[in-house]
Write a protein that holds these residues in place. Sequence first.
Motif, PDB file in Angstrom:
ATOM      1  N   ASP A  87       0.843  -1.208   0.000  1.00 43.96           N
ATOM      2  CA  ASP A  87       0.000   0.000   0.000  1.00 43.96           C
ATOM      3  C   ASP A  87       0.872   1.249   0.000  1.00 43.96           C
ATOM      4  O   ASP A  87       1.887   1.313   0.707  1.00 43.96           O
ATOM      5  CB  ASP A  87      -0.884   0.057   1.263  1.00 43.96           C
ATOM      6  CG  ASP A  87      -2.091  -0.858   1.164  1.00 43.96           C
ATOM      7  OD1 ASP A  87      -2.405  -1.323   0.053  1.00 43.96           O
ATOM      8  OD2 ASP A  87      -2.703  -1.109   2.223  1.00 43.96           O
ATOM      9  N   LYS A  88       0.417   2.250  -0.750  1.00 44.76           N
ATOM     10  CA  LYS A  88       1.194   3.488  -0.775  1.00 44.76           C
ATOM     11  C   LYS A  88       0.787   4.400   0.390  1.00 44.76           C
ATOM     12  O   LYS A  88      -0.403   4.572   0.674  1.00 44.76           O
ATOM     13  CB  LYS A  88       0.971   4.197  -2.110  1.00 44.76           C
ATOM     14  CG  LYS A  88       2.068   5.177  -2.425  1.00 44.76           C
ATOM     15  CD  LYS A  88       1.895   5.773  -3.787  1.00 44.76           C
ATOM     16  CE  LYS A  88       2.772   5.123  -4.830  1.00 44.76           C
ATOM     17  NZ  LYS A  88       2.798   5.876  -6.090  1.00 44.76           N
ATOM     18  N   VAL A  89       1.779   4.949   1.082  1.00 41.28           N
ATOM     19  CA  VAL A  89       1.529   5.810   2.236  1.00 41.28           C
ATOM     20  C   VAL A  89       2.273   7.132   2.027  1.00 41.28           C
ATOM     21  O   VAL A  89       3.476   7.129   1.763  1.00 41.28           O
ATOM     22  CB  VAL A  89       2.059   5.151   3.534  1.00 41.28           C
ATOM     23  CG1 VAL A  89       1.701   5.987   4.762  1.00 41.28           C
ATOM     24  CG2 VAL A  89       1.528   3.728   3.687  1.00 41.28           C
ATOM     25  N   LEU A  90       1.547   8.225   2.132  1.00 40.83           N
ATOM     26  CA  LEU A  90       2.173   9.551   1.995  1.00 40.83           C
ATOM     27  C   LEU A  90       2.398  10.125   3.398  1.00 40.83           C
ATOM     28  O   LEU A  90       1.469  10.173   4.207  1.00 40.83           O
ATOM     29  CB  LEU A  90       1.254  10.468   1.190  1.00 40.83           C
ATOM     30  CG  LEU A  90       1.747  11.897   0.957  1.00 40.83           C
ATOM     31  CD1 LEU A  90       2.986  11.915   0.059  1.00 40.83           C
ATOM     32  CD2 LEU A  90       0.642  12.752   0.331  1.00 40.83           C
ATOM     33  N   GLU A 114       7.719  10.255   1.171  1.00 37.38           N
ATOM     34  CA  GLU A 114       7.846  11.316   2.180  1.00 37.38           C
ATOM     35  C   GLU A 114       7.847  12.682   1.515  1.00 37.38           C
ATOM     36  O   GLU A 114       8.471  12.862   0.473  1.00 37.38           O
ATOM     37  CB  GLU A 114       9.172  11.168   2.937  1.00 37.38           C
ATOM     38  CG  GLU A 114       9.211   9.968   3.838  1.00 37.38           C
ATOM     39  CD  GLU A 114      10.516   9.892   4.633  1.00 37.38           C
ATOM     40  OE1 GLU A 114      11.071  10.949   4.969  1.00 37.38           O
ATOM     41  OE2 GLU A 114      10.965   8.759   4.896  1.00 37.38           O
ATOM     42  N   MET A 115       7.149  13.628   2.143  1.00 35.79           N
ATOM     43  CA  MET A 115       7.279  15.022   1.731  1.00 35.79           C
ATOM     44  C   MET A 115       8.226  15.665   2.741  1.00 35.79           C
ATOM     45  O   MET A 115       8.091  15.419   3.938  1.00 35.79           O
ATOM     46  CB  MET A 115       5.931  15.746   1.804  1.00 35.79           C
ATOM     47  CG  MET A 115       4.881  15.185   0.870  1.00 35.79           C
ATOM     48  SD  MET A 115       3.253  15.883   1.238  1.00 35.79           S
ATOM     49  CE  MET A 115       3.458  17.590   0.704  1.00 35.79           C
ATOM     50  N   ALA A 116       9.132  16.490   2.266  1.00 38.44           N
ATOM     51  CA  ALA A 116      10.112  17.073   3.186  1.00 38.44           C
ATOM     52  C   ALA A 116       9.836  18.564   3.368  1.00 38.44           C
ATOM     53  O   ALA A 116       9.269  19.217   2.482  1.00 38.44           O
ATOM     54  CB  ALA A 116      11.516  16.877   2.651  1.00 38.44           C
ATOM     55  N   ARG A 117      10.245  19.083   4.491  1.00 43.15           N
ATOM     56  CA  ARG A 117       9.989  20.482   4.817  1.00 43.15           C
ATOM     57  C   ARG A 117      11.004  20.902   5.865  1.00 43.15           C
ATOM     58  O   ARG A 117      11.357  20.111   6.738  1.00 43.15           O
ATOM     59  CB  ARG A 117       8.574  20.517   5.397  1.00 43.15           C
ATOM     60  CG  ARG A 117       8.032  21.785   5.824  1.00 43.15           C
ATOM     61  CD  ARG A 117       6.987  22.282   4.890  1.00 43.15           C
ATOM     62  NE  ARG A 117       7.347  23.631   4.629  1.00 43.15           N
ATOM     63  CZ  ARG A 117       6.749  24.406   3.760  1.00 43.15           C
ATOM     64  NH1 ARG A 117       5.781  23.956   3.012  1.00 43.15           N
ATOM     65  NH2 ARG A 117       7.132  25.640   3.623  1.00 43.15           N
ATOM     66  N   GLU A 118      11.440  22.113   5.791  1.00 42.81           N
ATOM     67  CA  GLU A 118      12.387  22.587   6.809  1.00 42.81           C
ATOM     68  C   GLU A 118      11.740  22.516   8.194  1.00 42.81           C
ATOM     69  O   GLU A 118      10.569  22.890   8.355  1.00 42.81           O
ATOM     70  CB  GLU A 118      12.767  24.041   6.488  1.00 42.81           C
ATOM     71  CG  GLU A 118      13.943  24.533   7.295  1.00 42.81           C
ATOM     72  CD  GLU A 118      14.146  26.035   7.108  1.00 42.81           C
ATOM     73  OE1 GLU A 118      14.787  26.644   7.970  1.00 42.81           O
ATOM     74  OE2 GLU A 118      13.646  26.588   6.100  1.00 42.81           O
ATOM     75  N   TRP A 119      12.475  22.019   9.181  1.00 44.82           N
ATOM     76  CA  TRP A 119      11.938  21.947  10.540  1.00 44.82           C
ATOM     77  C   TRP A 119      11.675  23.367  11.046  1.00 44.82           C
ATOM     78  O   TRP A 119      12.513  24.253  10.860  1.00 44.82           O
ATOM     79  CB  TRP A 119      12.909  21.216  11.466  1.00 44.82           C
ATOM     80  CG  TRP A 119      12.995  19.735  11.192  1.00 44.82           C
ATOM     81  CD1 TRP A 119      12.719  19.099  10.015  1.00 44.82           C
ATOM     82  CD2 TRP A 119      13.375  18.701  12.112  1.00 44.82           C
ATOM     83  NE1 TRP A 119      12.906  17.739  10.140  1.00 44.82           N
ATOM     84  CE2 TRP A 119      13.310  17.474  11.421  1.00 44.82           C
ATOM     85  CE3 TRP A 119      13.770  18.696  13.451  1.00 44.82           C
ATOM     86  CZ2 TRP A 119      13.621  16.254  12.025  1.00 44.82           C
ATOM     87  CZ3 TRP A 119      14.088  17.486  14.054  1.00 44.82           C
ATOM     88  CH2 TRP A 119      13.995  16.277  13.351  1.00 44.82           C
ATOM     89  N   GLY A 120      10.481  23.534  11.655  1.00 43.60           N
ATOM     90  CA  GLY A 120      10.095  24.875  12.108  1.00 43.60           C
ATOM     91  C   GLY A 120       9.009  25.461  11.224  1.00 43.60           C
ATOM     92  O   GLY A 120       8.556  26.576  11.464  1.00 43.60           O
ATOM     93  N   THR A 121       8.622  24.688  10.186  1.00 43.10           N
ATOM     94  CA  THR A 121       7.537  25.130   9.306  1.00 43.10           C
ATOM     95  C   THR A 121       6.532  23.978   9.189  1.00 43.10           C
ATOM     96  O   THR A 121       6.791  22.873   9.662  1.00 43.10           O
ATOM     97  CB  THR A 121       8.062  25.480   7.894  1.00 43.10           C
ATOM     98  OG1 THR A 121       8.574  24.283   7.280  1.00 43.10           O
ATOM     99  CG2 THR A 121       9.171  26.512   7.945  1.00 43.10           C
ATOM    100  N   VAL A 122       5.383  24.257   8.564  1.00 46.53           N
ATOM    101  CA  VAL A 122       4.375  23.213   8.340  1.00 46.53           C
ATOM    102  C   VAL A 122       3.945  23.235   6.879  1.00 46.53           C
ATOM    103  O   VAL A 122       4.342  24.130   6.123  1.00 46.53           O
ATOM    104  CB  VAL A 122       3.138  23.422   9.261  1.00 46.53           C
ATOM    105  CG1 VAL A 122       3.504  23.253  10.719  1.00 46.53           C
ATOM    106  CG2 VAL A 122       2.497  24.790   9.022  1.00 46.53           C
ATOM    107  N   PHE A 123       3.119  22.276   6.488  1.00 45.38           N
ATOM    108  CA  PHE A 123       2.671  22.176   5.096  1.00 45.38           C
ATOM    109  C   PHE A 123       1.363  22.936   4.893  1.00 45.38           C
ATOM    110  O   PHE A 123       0.552  23.050   5.819  1.00 45.38           O
ATOM    111  CB  PHE A 123       2.441  20.713   4.726  1.00 45.38           C
ATOM    112  CG  PHE A 123       3.707  19.904   4.691  1.00 45.38           C
ATOM    113  CD1 PHE A 123       4.440  19.785   3.513  1.00 45.38           C
ATOM    114  CD2 PHE A 123       4.180  19.276   5.835  1.00 45.38           C
ATOM    115  CE1 PHE A 123       5.626  19.052   3.473  1.00 45.38           C
ATOM    116  CE2 PHE A 123       5.357  18.536   5.808  1.00 45.38           C
ATOM    117  CZ  PHE A 123       6.079  18.433   4.632  1.00 45.38           C
TER     118      PHE A 123
END
Length: 406
Positions: A87-90, A114-123
């Motif tokens: 199963d694909k998991v995002l 995985e989606m990546a993001r600088e720590w200290g921010t949100v999507f």
Amino acid sequence: MTSIPDLNPPPRILMGPGPVGVDPRVLRAMSMPMLGQFDPAFTAYMNETMALYRELYRTTNKWTFLVDGSARAGVEMLLVSLISPGDKVLVPVFGRFGHLLAEISRRCRGEVVEMAREWGTVFTAAEIEAAIKQHKPKVLALVHGDTSTTMAQPLDGIGDICRKHDVILYSDATATLGGMDVSVDALELDAVSAGLQKCLSGPPGSSPVTVNERVTDIIARRRHVEAGIRPPGFVEGNGPIIQSNYFDLGMLMDYWGESRLNHHTEATSMLYAAREAARIVLAEGLDACFARHRRAITALTAGLAAMGLKLFGDQAHKMPNVTGVVIPDQVDGDGVRRMMLEDFGIEIGTSFGPLHGRIWRIGTMGYVCRKENVLLCLGALEAALRRYGFKASPGAGVDAALAAYR
Ligand SMILES: Cc1ncc(COP(=O)(O)O)c(C=O)c1O
């Protein structure tokens, strides 16, 4: 004769990212006598606990109950039950706990994106929707409040997006339940797990979870009962068996539901703790409890700013119960924490990975989220900072926090 002394933990004020100090009423509940797990008095407590957590989660989900184990037991139970191999998991990752969700999903043989993001921010919801369109996952696994960065991912609109694209939305509310709104039905969250040791003022060791019918439909296809307790005529699901026995959601439903099929032995004292912890929050009132957390954070952050400290991360998305503070250059962050612990009995945290040694994390959660603790913490931090060469103007932090409380 043993030379090991009696257990006598030093008194502490736990103002890190959790565990936090346990409400004495919860400790008292934990000292109540054992009952047999099928004693009608105990099964009544189980049902009451389910009802209490439905209120905390603001849900009508029938399947709202406890998983024995710390918060990651709930995470793992939901992911291993939801994810069949392939199963694909995002997983949007904005801190350590996003990495944890990805890691557990991989162990469940999920195909993880995985989606990546600088720590200290949100999507943003738009970023998540674009990734869903691109990768077409079966499950979106999303941390609500990531204590490692102190950021809270907004959940508004995400449930709607998931329904539109036929994705199951799981959210890890370990650090937010009781401190921030987790309105499961209104937010259209399909599966949520939490822990006791943060805003619920309990000890670690029990994970309240809730799931809706979108999840139980998946579980119906994976249904299995151990041979030794299988009722006559039981028909197995035709989907892949859930890889874990302890964390098999279907078997847990059989245990917590009307059929009361034996599974594990429920952790009696933890159930007492979870029941009392939820009862205390609901007696205060959920909205009043959220407001208490907001008041404390307003006072704490006013005090920190007045001392000349910088807060970490995107302040528009900061959790209302944990605060990240940038450790000033040239200050020995561990030395400050050590002095706060040894001289003042106050524990604050540092963080993980890229933030280790770069920020302190101060928790104002649950039972410790009180004015006197905020003031003591600021006073102690000021003294420790001066000891380590940072010139915080004397009294400024406590005065600013007092003013904010007034
Ligand atoms: C967001 C989040 N998820 C999961 C966990 C893991 O919880 P536990 O250590 O109780 O297993 C934590 C613990 O800090 C957390 O903050």
